[in-house]
Design a protein around this motif. Sequence first.
Motif, PDB file in Angstrom:
ATOM      1  N   ASP A 144       9.250  -8.255   4.999  1.00 50.08           N
ATOM      2  CA  ASP A 144       9.789  -7.021   5.224  1.00 50.08           C
ATOM      3  C   ASP A 144       9.429  -5.652   4.408  1.00 50.08           C
ATOM      4  OD1 ASP A 144      11.378  -8.286   3.287  1.00 50.08           O
ATOM      5  OD2 ASP A 144      13.192  -7.183   3.696  1.00 50.08           O
TER       6      ASP A 144
ATOM      7  N   GLN B 203       5.913  -4.726   5.502  1.00 52.81           N
ATOM      8  CA  GLN B 203       5.921  -3.980   6.531  1.00 52.81           C
ATOM      9  C   GLN B 203       6.201  -2.594   6.430  1.00 52.81           C
ATOM     10  OE1 GLN B 203       4.466  -4.963   9.500  1.00 52.81           O
ATOM     11  NE2 GLN B 203       4.936  -2.659   9.633  1.00 52.81           N
ATOM     12  N   ALA B 204       7.507  -2.651   5.622  1.00 53.88           N
ATOM     13  CA  ALA B 204       7.891  -1.016   4.964  1.00 53.88           C
ATOM     14  C   ALA B 204       6.859  -0.400   4.296  1.00 53.88           C
ATOM     15  CB  ALA B 204       9.022  -1.284   4.244  1.00 53.88           C
TER      16      ALA B 204
END
Length: 82
Positions: free
Chosen positions: A38, A41-42
């Motif tokens: 996560d 991806q950020a």
Amino acid sequence: MTQAVAQILEEAEQLSTQERAELADRIVESLARGIPPDIAQAQITEVRRRIAQVEAGEVILIPGEEALAHVRRILASAHVVS
């Protein structure tokens, strides 16, 4: 810096520019393996957003040395609180 790191750095400095760049890429890749998906991806989303800003002329890039000098001035003027 540990003795092992110092020795590796000394050896790395003997490599060609291309070889040092490849080594740096591989070290960065090895660090990236520990980043949770996560967060990765950020980071990708943020990079794409910033590229779009540059391409749209919304921001102006400054040379890396100028940016580093600015950061160094900020850090030098920062107060360290213990």
